[in-house]
Design an enzyme around this catalytic site. Structure first.
Site, PDB file in Angstrom:
ATOM      1  N   ARG A  81       5.411  -3.360   4.203  1.00  0.00           N
ATOM      2  CA  ARG A  81       6.547  -2.489   3.890  1.00  0.00           C
ATOM      3  C   ARG A  81       6.095  -1.224   3.166  1.00  0.00           C
ATOM      4  O   ARG A  81       6.122  -0.125   3.715  1.00  0.00           O
ATOM      5  CB  ARG A  81       7.579  -3.266   3.045  1.00  0.00           C
ATOM      6  CG  ARG A  81       8.964  -2.584   2.950  1.00  0.00           C
ATOM      7  CD  ARG A  81       9.071  -1.499   1.917  1.00  0.00           C
ATOM      8  NE  ARG A  81       8.830  -1.983   0.560  1.00  0.00           N
ATOM      9  CZ  ARG A  81       8.771  -1.196  -0.491  1.00  0.00           C
ATOM     10  NH1 ARG A  81       8.919   0.123  -0.365  1.00  0.00           N
ATOM     11  NH2 ARG A  81       8.517  -1.685  -1.699  1.00  0.00           N
ATOM     12  N   HIS A 137      -0.347   2.216  -8.609  1.00  0.00           N
ATOM     13  CA  HIS A 137      -0.935   3.093  -7.603  1.00  0.00           C
ATOM     14  C   HIS A 137      -2.251   3.639  -8.151  1.00  0.00           C
ATOM     15  O   HIS A 137      -2.414   3.776  -9.366  1.00  0.00           O
ATOM     16  CB  HIS A 137       0.021   4.237  -7.244  1.00  0.00           C
ATOM     17  CG  HIS A 137       1.161   3.811  -6.378  1.00  0.00           C
ATOM     18  ND1 HIS A 137       1.548   4.502  -5.263  1.00  0.00           N
ATOM     19  CD2 HIS A 137       1.992   2.746  -6.449  1.00  0.00           C
ATOM     20  CE1 HIS A 137       2.578   3.893  -4.682  1.00  0.00           C
ATOM     21  NE2 HIS A 137       2.858   2.824  -5.400  1.00  0.00           N
ATOM     22  N   CYS A 146       4.231   6.630  -1.707  1.00  0.00           N
ATOM     23  CA  CYS A 146       5.679   6.760  -1.777  1.00  0.00           C
ATOM     24  C   CYS A 146       6.076   8.020  -1.027  1.00  0.00           C
ATOM     25  O   CYS A 146       5.702   9.124  -1.427  1.00  0.00           O
ATOM     26  CB  CYS A 146       6.171   6.837  -3.224  1.00  0.00           C
ATOM     27  SG  CYS A 146       7.964   7.037  -3.351  1.00  0.00           S
ATOM     28  N   ASN A 177      -1.386   2.229  -2.867  1.00  0.00           N
ATOM     29  CA  ASN A 177      -1.183   1.134  -3.799  1.00  0.00           C
ATOM     30  C   ASN A 177      -2.519   0.528  -4.222  1.00  0.00           C
ATOM     31  O   ASN A 177      -3.540   0.710  -3.561  1.00  0.00           O
ATOM     32  CB  ASN A 177      -0.358   0.036  -3.118  1.00  0.00           C
ATOM     33  CG  ASN A 177       1.053   0.453  -2.827  1.00  0.00           C
ATOM     34  OD1 ASN A 177       1.883   0.513  -3.717  1.00  0.00           O
ATOM     35  ND2 ASN A 177       1.340   0.738  -1.564  1.00  0.00           N
TER      36      ASN A 177
END
Length: 307
Positions: free
Chosen positions: A24, A219, A250, A259
């Site tokens: 995701r 992150h 993002c 990430n």
């Protein structure tokens, strides 16, 4: 494969849960649209590698995240009733409707700790977001669906700068009061440092929210993700979000890069003697395969070293 020497620190937790967000949070930030079959295979490989939770997709409107427009089709191909939870992100009641129609048992909502990001990402104010999420959480809970709450911009905001710790704590506690079972504390633009992480955990605990309610989502924009994860371990955190191969970022915060890579986290945990249940070999193979699909070098240092 090479493995780190194990040196156990008895002050650290004995085990942790890795919450895999690659399918995701990783794929939503890719410019290419990954085929449905590949997404399904990615999730299945992550499950096979021992990840205890794999966030599968998002029911955000396709206009905003076209990379995940096939969410319902993907869920239909996955073992949603299997032993590994496969949460999906929902932005609002319409997203919840779509998710419930597919029979999901775990959802996540995505809140903001700052005013500007709430307006840009949620089309809401910091205060109004709670009224937006209240029926989502209530309806999900009534349907027997678990709800996780992400809180973004917890350590810094590209428009507002430093974010007061008490503002983050207040936001998180209100989401728990709505009925969320866990808070994922997000360093959305990667500006956190170790002492800041520990201070935020201390302030949550001082406000009555123990570490059992918290997860950390780092992150690696400035190369601090692993240091921050270690600091969080020292503070008692036992759930960490991570993304296979370091995929992601993002799409609504341009300074946010990938990430924390799941493999890098696993390597550190292995060296610390902390149990996590993930097969590093299988995970590296999965991330190497996905990097080939995407036509890009994996962000994970461990994948690059071992592959």
């Amino acid at each position: 494969m090479t493995r780190p020497m194990v040196v156990r620190d008895p002050a650290l937790p004995e085990s942790v849960t890795i919450y895999e967000v690659g399918p995701r949070d990783g794929l939503q930030n890719e410019s290419a649209i990954v085929p449905l079959d590949v997404k399904a295979e990615f999730v299945r490989r992550l499950i096979a590698a021992g990840l205890p939770i794999v966030e599968a997709t998002s029911f955000v409107h396709p206009k905003w995240v076209p990379q995940l427009a096939d969410a319902a089709d993907l869920v239909a191909r996955l073992p949603m009733d299997g032993p590994v939870p496969l949460p999906v992100l929902v932005p609002n009641e319409r997203g919840l409707d779509r998710a419930l129609e597919t029979g999901v048992r775990h959802i996540a909502i995505f809140a903001s700790a700052t005013e500007t990001f709430a307006r840009k990402n949620l089309n809401s104010t910091l205060e109004e977001q709670f009224a937006m999420f209240e029926p989502v959480v209530a309806r999900a809970r009534a349907a027997g669906v678990d709800v996780r709450a992400y809180v973004s911009m917890c350590f810094g905001d590209p428009w507002e700068g430093a974010v007061p710790v008490e503002q983050v704590v207040s936001t998180g506690r209100r989401l728990l009061d709505l009925g969320a079972s866990q808070l994922s504390i997000g360093d959305t633009i990667g500006v956190a440092t170790a002492a800041h992480v520990q201070e935020l955990v201390r302030q949550f605990e001082a406000a009555g929210t123990g570490t059992q309610w918290l997860a950390m989502h780092f992150h690696d924009t400035y190369g601090q993700a692993l240091a921050n994860a270690h600091a969080a371990l020292q503070a008692g955190i036992t759930t960490f979000d991570a993304s296979a191969g370091g995929l992601g970022g993002c799409p609504y915060a341009e300074s946010a890069t990938g990430n924390l890579a799941t493999e890098d986290l696993v390597w550190m945990l292995d060296g610390l003697g902390i149990a996590h249940g993930v097969d590093l070999d299988a995970l590296v193979q999965t991330s190497t395969w996905m990097s080939t699909v995407l036509g890009k070098e994996p962000a994970s240092a461990v994948v690059r070293a071992l592959a």
